[in-house]
Design an enzyme around this catalytic site. Structure first.
Site, PDB file in Angstrom:
ATOM      1  N   SER A  25     -18.090  -9.733 -26.156  1.00 23.83           N
ATOM      2  CA  SER A  25     -17.429 -10.864 -26.381  1.00 23.83           C
ATOM      3  C   SER A  25     -17.842 -11.454 -27.858  1.00 23.83           C
ATOM      4  CB  SER A  25     -17.888 -11.797 -25.205  1.00 23.83           C
ATOM      5  OG  SER A  25     -17.684 -13.214 -25.554  1.00 23.83           O
ATOM      6  N   HIS A  50     -13.313  -8.793 -26.596  1.00 23.76           N
ATOM      7  CA  HIS A  50     -13.118  -9.966 -25.532  1.00 23.76           C
ATOM      8  C   HIS A  50     -13.107 -11.249 -26.659  1.00 23.76           C
ATOM      9  CE1 HIS A  50     -13.209 -11.882 -21.798  1.00 23.76           C
ATOM     10  NE2 HIS A  50     -14.137 -12.776 -22.370  1.00 23.76           N
ATOM     11  N   ASP A  52     -13.041 -15.363 -26.307  1.00 27.28           N
ATOM     12  CA  ASP A  52     -13.107 -16.450 -25.404  1.00 27.28           C
ATOM     13  C   ASP A  52     -12.412 -17.730 -26.234  1.00 27.28           C
ATOM     14  OD1 ASP A  52     -14.592 -15.457 -22.929  1.00 27.28           O
ATOM     15  OD2 ASP A  52     -16.268 -15.113 -24.486  1.00 27.28           O
ATOM     16  N   MET A  54     -11.669 -21.851 -25.325  1.00 32.56           N
ATOM     17  CA  MET A  54     -12.177 -22.807 -24.611  1.00 32.56           C
ATOM     18  C   MET A  54     -11.572 -23.936 -25.248  1.00 32.56           C
ATOM     19  SD  MET A  54     -16.141 -21.877 -23.698  1.00 32.56           S
ATOM     20  CE  MET A  54     -16.420 -20.101 -23.649  1.00 32.56           C
ATOM     21  N   HIS A  83      -9.230 -14.086 -23.126  1.00 31.21           N
ATOM     22  CA  HIS A  83      -9.642 -14.848 -22.064  1.00 31.21           C
ATOM     23  C   HIS A  83      -9.546 -16.372 -22.258  1.00 31.21           C
ATOM     24  CE1 HIS A  83     -13.331 -15.746 -19.116  1.00 31.21           C
ATOM     25  NE2 HIS A  83     -12.020 -16.178 -18.725  1.00 31.21           N
ATOM     26  N   MET A  85      -9.527 -19.817 -21.336  1.00 35.49           N
ATOM     27  CA  MET A  85     -10.308 -20.931 -20.530  1.00 35.49           C
ATOM     28  C   MET A  85      -9.826 -22.224 -20.897  1.00 35.49           C
ATOM     29  SD  MET A  85     -13.865 -18.897 -20.447  1.00 35.49           S
ATOM     30  CE  MET A  85     -13.575 -18.126 -21.979  1.00 35.49           C
ATOM     31  N   MET A 154     -15.367 -13.677 -12.680  1.00 40.49           N
ATOM     32  CA  MET A 154     -16.337 -14.353 -13.503  1.00 40.49           C
ATOM     33  C   MET A 154     -17.660 -14.394 -12.725  1.00 40.49           C
ATOM     34  SD  MET A 154     -15.156 -15.506 -16.210  1.00 40.49           S
ATOM     35  CE  MET A 154     -16.723 -16.267 -16.891  1.00 40.49           C
ATOM     36  N   ASP A 192     -17.204 -10.737 -16.083  1.00 42.69           N
ATOM     37  CA  ASP A 192     -17.733 -11.529 -17.377  1.00 42.69           C
ATOM     38  C   ASP A 192     -18.934 -12.482 -16.947  1.00 42.69           C
ATOM     39  OD1 ASP A 192     -17.628 -12.745 -19.850  1.00 42.69           O
ATOM     40  OD2 ASP A 192     -15.783 -13.742 -19.668  1.00 42.69           O
TER      41      ASP A 192
HETATM   42  C1  DX5 Z   1     -18.365 -17.358 -20.779  1.00 43.39           C
HETATM   43  C2  DX5 Z   1     -17.276 -16.500 -21.334  1.00 43.39           C
HETATM   44  C3  DX5 Z   1     -18.087 -15.230 -21.539  1.00 43.39           C
HETATM   45  C4  DX5 Z   1     -19.332 -15.192 -22.555  1.00 43.39           C
HETATM   46  C5  DX5 Z   1     -20.295 -14.212 -21.877  1.00 43.39           C
HETATM   47  O1  DX5 Z   1     -17.552 -18.615 -20.318  1.00 43.39           O
HETATM   48  O2  DX5 Z   1     -16.204 -16.323 -20.683  1.00 43.39           O
HETATM   49  O3  DX5 Z   1     -17.069 -14.032 -22.188  1.00 43.39           O
HETATM   50  O4  DX5 Z   1     -18.969 -14.953 -23.754  1.00 43.39           O
HETATM   51  O5  DX5 Z   1     -21.449 -14.170 -22.517  1.00 43.39           O
HETATM   52  P1  DX5 Z   1     -22.663 -13.560 -22.092  1.00 43.39           P
HETATM   53  O6  DX5 Z   1     -22.523 -11.942 -21.941  1.00 43.39           O
HETATM   54  O7  DX5 Z   1     -23.874 -13.858 -23.168  1.00 43.39           O
HETATM   55  O8  DX5 Z   1     -23.150 -14.187 -20.716  1.00 43.39           O
HETATM   56 ZN    ZN Z   2     -14.973 -14.522 -21.425  1.00 41.11          ZN
END
Ligand code: DX5
Ligand code: ZN
Length: 237
Positions: A25, A50, A52, A54, A83, A85, A154, A192
Site C-alpha cells: 500500500s 494498493h 488508498d 480517502m 481501494h 474509502m 478490513m 488489509d
Molecule cells: C487503511 C488502508 C490500508 C493501509 C494499511 O485504511 O486501507 O491499506 O495502507 O496500512 P498498514 O499495512 O500500515 O496497516
Molecule cells: Zn487499503
C-alpha cells in the site's frame, strides 16, 4: 467509459507467490518519491500496487485522487488495486478507471445501490471489489459474491496506516472463505490493515490470498526489497 486492462498479474508471479499475492500500500510510501517507491516494490516482486483513496468523510483522512493514480500508473506495469474509502463511490468510478485502475473496490457501508456500482465497475472492463469494515456483518457477500473479483476484509477500521491487526478478523476470513468457495471460487480474498510478517502467515492459513501491507513494506529501517522478501517468506511458509 474508458476500458482498462483488467490487470491480472503475470503467471510467473502467481507461481512464485504460491497463490498468495502481495499488495504494497503506497499510503506508507514516501510521497515525495512515489514513482521510485512503486518501482522498487515492482522490482522486489510485488504482485499488485494498493492505492488508498480517502475522502475525509467515510474516513477521517484525505489522501489522493485520479491524478495521482495516473502518475502511479506511469511508474509501474503492475495492476493497480484501488481501494475507495469514499462516500458516493459511483460518482468517481469512471475517473479512477480512466486513470488506470485494475481493480476498483468500494465499501459496503457507503454504497446502498451496490449492484449498480459493481456493475458499473465491471462494465468498464475493470475488476470489481467489495470491502467491509471489521464490525460490518459478512452477510452482504452472500448476495454480492457473484459480481465480485475481490472480497476485501478490513482487519482495522480504515483511515490510517500503522494500526494493530484485529484478531477477530481471522474468523471472518475463514467464514468468507467458505462462502466464496461455494459461490464464487474465482474471487480473491484480500485482507488489509496491520499485515506484517507475524500476521501474514495467520491470514493466509485462514484463507486470504491477497495481502495488503503498507508500514511492513515501506516503513522501518530495512529496504522495500528486504521487507517484501520477509513478508513473502512469512506468507507462503
Ligand atoms: C487503511 C488502508 C490500508 C493501509 C494499511 O485504511 O486501507 O491499506 O495502507 O496500512 P498498514 O499495512 O500500515 O496497516
Ligand atoms: Zn487499503
Amino acid at each position: 467509459m474508458v476500458r482498462a486492462d483488467r490487470g491480472n498479474p503475470p503467471a510467473i508471479l502467481r507461481l512464485v507467490s504460491n497463490g498468495v499475492r502481495l499488495a504494497p500500500s503506497i499510503l506508507a510510501a514516501d510521497f515525495a518519491r512515489l514513482g521510485e517507491q512503486v518501482a522498487e516494490a515492482e522490482v522486489a516482486g510485488a504482485d499488485l500496487i494498493h492505492v488508498d483513496v480517502m475522502d475525509g468523510r467515510f474516513v477521517p483522512n484525505i489522501t489522493l485522487g485520479p491524478a495521482v493514480l495516473a502518475a502511479v500508473r506511469r511508474s509501474t506495469s503492475l495492476p493497480l488495486d484501488v481501494h475507495l474509502m469514499i462516500v458516493e463511490p459511483e460518482r468517481h468510478v469512471e475517473a479512477f478507471v480512466a486513470a488506470g485502475a485494475g481493480t476498483v473496490t468500494v465499501h459496503a457501508e457507503v454504497a446502498p445501490q451496490l449492484h449498480r456500482v459493481l456493475a458499473m465497475v465491471r462494465e468498464s472492463g475493470t475488476n470489481a471489489g467489495l470491502a467491509v469494515n471489521p464490525l460490518t456483518p459478512l452477510d452482504v457477500f452472500a448476495g454480492a459474491l457473484p459480481y465480485l473479483d475481490t472480497a476485501l476484509v478490513m482487519s482495522v477500521d480504515p483511515g490510517f496506516g500503522g494500526q494493530d491487526f484485529i484478531p477477530a478478523t481471522l474468523d471472518r476470513i475463514r467464514a468468507l472463505r467458505r462462502l466464496r468457495d461455494r459461490i464464487n471460487p474465482g474471487c480473491l480474498i484480500e485482507v488489509d490493515g496491520g499485515i506484517d510478517a507475524d500476521t501474514a502467515r495467520m491470514v493466509v492459513k485462514a484463507g486470504a490470498n491477497v495481502l495488503v501491507a503498507g508500514s511492513a513494506v515501506f516503513g522501518g529501517l530495512r529496504t522495500v526489497a528486504e521487507n517484501l522478501a520477509a513478508l513473502r517468506t512469512a506468507a507462503v511458509g
